[in-house]
Design a protein around this motif. Sequence first.
Motif, PDB file in Angstrom:
ATOM      1  N   ILE A  27      43.680 104.190  26.573  1.00 10.58           N
ATOM      2  CA  ILE A  27      43.982 102.771  26.726  1.00 10.58           C
ATOM      3  C   ILE A  27      45.254 102.386  25.990  1.00 10.58           C
ATOM      4  N   GLY A  28      45.494 103.003  24.842  1.00  8.07           N
ATOM      5  CA  GLY A  28      46.668 102.658  24.045  1.00  8.07           C
ATOM      6  C   GLY A  28      46.720 103.487  22.787  1.00  8.07           C
ATOM      7  N   GLY A  29      47.572 103.066  21.873  1.00  7.05           N
ATOM      8  CA  GLY A  29      47.733 103.769  20.607  1.00  7.05           C
ATOM      9  C   GLY A  29      47.950 102.783  19.475  1.00  7.05           C
ATOM     10  N   ILE A  30      47.630 103.240  18.270  1.00  7.53           N
ATOM     11  CA  ILE A  30      47.866 102.434  17.072  1.00  7.53           C
ATOM     12  C   ILE A  30      48.274 103.376  15.955  1.00  7.53           C
ATOM     13  N   ALA A  31      49.253 102.959  15.178  1.00  7.86           N
ATOM     14  CA  ALA A  31      49.767 103.787  14.079  1.00  7.86           C
ATOM     15  C   ALA A  31      49.768 102.977  12.796  1.00  7.86           C
ATOM     16  N   LEU A  32      49.352 103.614  11.712  1.00 10.13           N
ATOM     17  CA  LEU A  32      49.389 103.017  10.378  1.00 10.13           C
ATOM     18  C   LEU A  32      50.339 103.841   9.531  1.00 10.13           C
ATOM     19  N   ARG A  33      51.456 103.233   9.136  1.00  6.90           N
ATOM     20  CA  ARG A  33      52.436 103.888   8.273  1.00  6.90           C
ATOM     21  C   ARG A  33      52.045 103.610   6.832  1.00  6.90           C
ATOM     22  N   HIS A  34      51.882 104.649   6.040  1.00  3.07           N
ATOM     23  CA  HIS A  34      51.304 104.517   4.698  1.00  3.07           C
ATOM     24  C   HIS A  34      52.294 104.109   3.624  1.00  3.07           C
ATOM     25  N   LYS A  35      53.547 104.496   3.767  1.00  2.00           N
ATOM     26  CA  LYS A  35      54.518 104.318   2.684  1.00  2.00           C
ATOM     27  C   LYS A  35      55.523 103.234   3.024  1.00  2.00           C
ATOM     28  N   GLY A  64      51.929  99.620  14.139  1.00  5.72           N
ATOM     29  CA  GLY A  64      52.432  99.415  15.493  1.00  5.72           C
ATOM     30  C   GLY A  64      51.282  99.695  16.443  1.00  5.72           C
ATOM     31  N   PHE A  65      51.145  98.875  17.467  1.00  7.68           N
ATOM     32  CA  PHE A  65      50.087  99.132  18.441  1.00  7.68           C
ATOM     33  C   PHE A  65      50.559  98.750  19.829  1.00  7.68           C
ATOM     34  N   GLY A  66      49.977  99.371  20.807  1.00  6.45           N
ATOM     35  CA  GLY A  66      50.300  99.060  22.192  1.00  6.45           C
ATOM     36  C   GLY A  66      49.141  99.395  23.098  1.00  6.45           C
ATOM     37  N   ILE A  67      48.947  98.570  24.105  1.00  5.28           N
ATOM     38  CA  ILE A  67      47.901  98.744  25.098  1.00  5.28           C
ATOM     39  C   ILE A  67      48.568  98.893  26.460  1.00  5.28           C
ATOM     40  N   ARG A  68      48.125  99.875  27.243  1.00  7.16           N
ATOM     41  CA  ARG A  68      48.725 100.069  28.565  1.00  7.16           C
ATOM     42  C   ARG A  68      48.559  98.797  29.394  1.00  7.16           C
ATOM     43  N   PRO A  69      49.532  98.479  30.237  1.00  2.09           N
ATOM     44  CA  PRO A  69      49.539  97.191  30.928  1.00  2.09           C
ATOM     45  C   PRO A  69      48.246  96.828  31.655  1.00  2.09           C
ATOM     46  N   SER A  70      47.606  97.769  32.316  1.00  2.29           N
ATOM     47  CA  SER A  70      46.407  97.434  33.092  1.00  2.29           C
ATOM     48  C   SER A  70      45.185  97.144  32.235  1.00  2.29           C
ATOM     49  N   LYS A  71      45.247  97.423  30.938  1.00  2.00           N
ATOM     50  CA  LYS A  71      44.089  97.237  30.056  1.00  2.00           C
ATOM     51  C   LYS A  71      44.293  96.095  29.060  1.00  2.00           C
ATOM     52  N   ARG A  72      45.374  95.365  29.181  1.00  2.00           N
ATOM     53  CA  ARG A  72      45.632  94.258  28.258  1.00  2.00           C
ATOM     54  C   ARG A  72      44.711  93.077  28.574  1.00  2.00           C
ATOM     55  N   GLY A  73      44.454  92.276  27.549  1.00  9.35           N
ATOM     56  CA  GLY A  73      43.640  91.085  27.731  1.00  9.35           C
ATOM     57  C   GLY A  73      42.144  91.325  27.646  1.00  9.35           C
ATOM     58  N   HIS A  74      41.741  92.525  27.215  1.00  9.68           N
ATOM     59  CA  HIS A  74      40.315  92.847  27.115  1.00  9.68           C
ATOM     60  C   HIS A  74      39.849  93.006  25.670  1.00  9.68           C
ATOM     61  N   GLY A  75      40.713  92.703  24.702  1.00  9.26           N
ATOM     62  CA  GLY A  75      40.330  92.761  23.300  1.00  9.26           C
ATOM     63  C   GLY A  75      40.491  94.118  22.633  1.00  9.26           C
ATOM     64  N   TYR A  76      41.073  95.092  23.318  1.00  6.10           N
ATOM     65  CA  TYR A  76      41.220  96.429  22.730  1.00  6.10           C
ATOM     66  C   TYR A  76      42.150  96.431  21.511  1.00  6.10           C
ATOM     67  N   ALA A  77      43.233  95.664  21.588  1.00  9.16           N
ATOM     68  CA  ALA A  77      44.171  95.628  20.456  1.00  9.16           C
ATOM     69  C   ALA A  77      43.505  95.020  19.227  1.00  9.16           C
ATOM     70  N   SER A  78      42.770  93.937  19.403  1.00  7.47           N
ATOM     71  CA  SER A  78      42.070  93.317  18.264  1.00  7.47           C
ATOM     72  C   SER A  78      41.042  94.273  17.678  1.00  7.47           C
ATOM     73  N   TRP A  79      40.311  94.934  18.539  1.00  7.12           N
ATOM     74  CA  TRP A  79      39.287  95.896  18.115  1.00  7.12           C
ATOM     75  C   TRP A  79      39.933  97.009  17.278  1.00  7.12           C
ATOM     76  N   ALA A  80      41.044  97.573  17.777  1.00  3.91           N
ATOM     77  CA  ALA A  80      41.710  98.674  17.079  1.00  3.91           C
ATOM     78  C   ALA A  80      42.361  98.203  15.784  1.00  3.91           C
ATOM     79  N   LEU A  81      42.962  97.019  15.805  1.00  2.00           N
ATOM     80  CA  LEU A  81      43.614  96.516  14.596  1.00  2.00           C
ATOM     81  C   LEU A  81      42.593  96.252  13.494  1.00  2.00           C
ATOM     82  N   ALA A  82      41.424  95.722  13.826  1.00  2.00           N
ATOM     83  CA  ALA A  82      40.380  95.489  12.818  1.00  2.00           C
ATOM     84  C   ALA A  82      40.003  96.790  12.125  1.00  2.00           C
ATOM     85  N   ARG A  83      39.883  97.856  12.874  1.00  4.20           N
ATOM     86  CA  ARG A  83      39.532  99.152  12.290  1.00  4.20           C
ATOM     87  C   ARG A  83      40.679  99.739  11.476  1.00  4.20           C
ATOM     88  N   THR A  84      41.905  99.475  11.896  1.00  2.00           N
ATOM     89  CA  THR A  84      43.068  99.976  11.172  1.00  2.00           C
ATOM     90  C   THR A  84      43.258  99.229   9.853  1.00  2.00           C
TER      91      THR A  84
END
Length: 195
Positions: A75-83, A95-115
């Motif tokens: 669906i997408g990717g998320i990166a956490l830079r430590h330094k 940095g995070f990104g969701i593929r265009p067809s999967k946007r608007g379904h809450g995946y970015a919020s879900w992933a960011l909360a875990r990150t």
Amino acid sequence: MTRIASPELVHPDTGRYREWLASHREWGAGQHEDGFGLEAEDSVETVDEFHRWVARLIDDRDTTYRWIVRGPTVIGGIALRHKWNDHVMWAGHVGFGIRPSKRGHGYASWALARTVKLAAALGMERILLVCAADNTASARTIEGQGGELEAIADTPLGAARRYWIDTGATNSTPQRRAPRSYGDPSNAREAPGCS
């Protein structure tokens, strides 16, 4: 009754080549995919190139990369830079990104909360997130996770919003706060902004 898979954050995985490539191609030519760690010089069209790229991501000790998947679909990717460094000062810790067809379904919020929780577990008290000023979807995602707007700053690539999120971690080493200007983004690997 068929059970629908829940989303997961997974390590970059060479076994997901076809699924990842389908996601990558959906972004289209000229698009950058925040969160995947894909740099301009990376080529991922062949299996060997993809394997080399994934190995680089796995070996990177300064960034945690995760792919957002649901079942076999990337669906997408998320990166956490430590330094804290020049790139983070300009592009943020996450940095995070969701593929265009999967946007608007809450995946970015879900992933960011875990990150944010991962950042706290790593002792990062505050993390910087940056998105293009006109990227209202990313701004809402960041604000929904407690992001506080520091400034809207001009950059060579246009105006960008700078947000800080307090992770709830307690750390005896104070974290340096970013200045209000980006500095020179010429060494940055990707434009500021989350998709």
